[in-house]
Scaffold this motif. Structure first.
Motif: not given
Length: 73
Positions: A30-38
């Protein structure tokens, strides 16, 4: 187990039976961008549910420290 985990974190009388965050996410990359999207999706859902902004921030503050265990790329 997401609902169960949130219920547990909010002290709503639930037991969390899932894995710790590091073990649960270690192989997902999991990337930072994916985490932020959640996080953004959670905010949208809470807005749609009419949860006050202050309560949203309190909940997100509980989740924020988990970022270190979830983001692996």
């Amino acid at each position: 187990t997401l609902k169960e985990h949130f219920c547990y974190l909010l002290g709503a009388g639930c037991d969390y039976t899932g894995m710790d965050m590091e073990r649960a996410h270690v192989d997902h990359g999991i990337t930072e961008a994916e985490f932020n999207a959640v996080v953004q999706n959670l905010q949208l859902a809470m807005n749609d549910a009419g949860i006050p902004f202050r309560m949203q921030n309190k909940f997100l503050a509980v989740l924020a420290p988990m970022q270190r265990s979830i983001v692996t790329r």
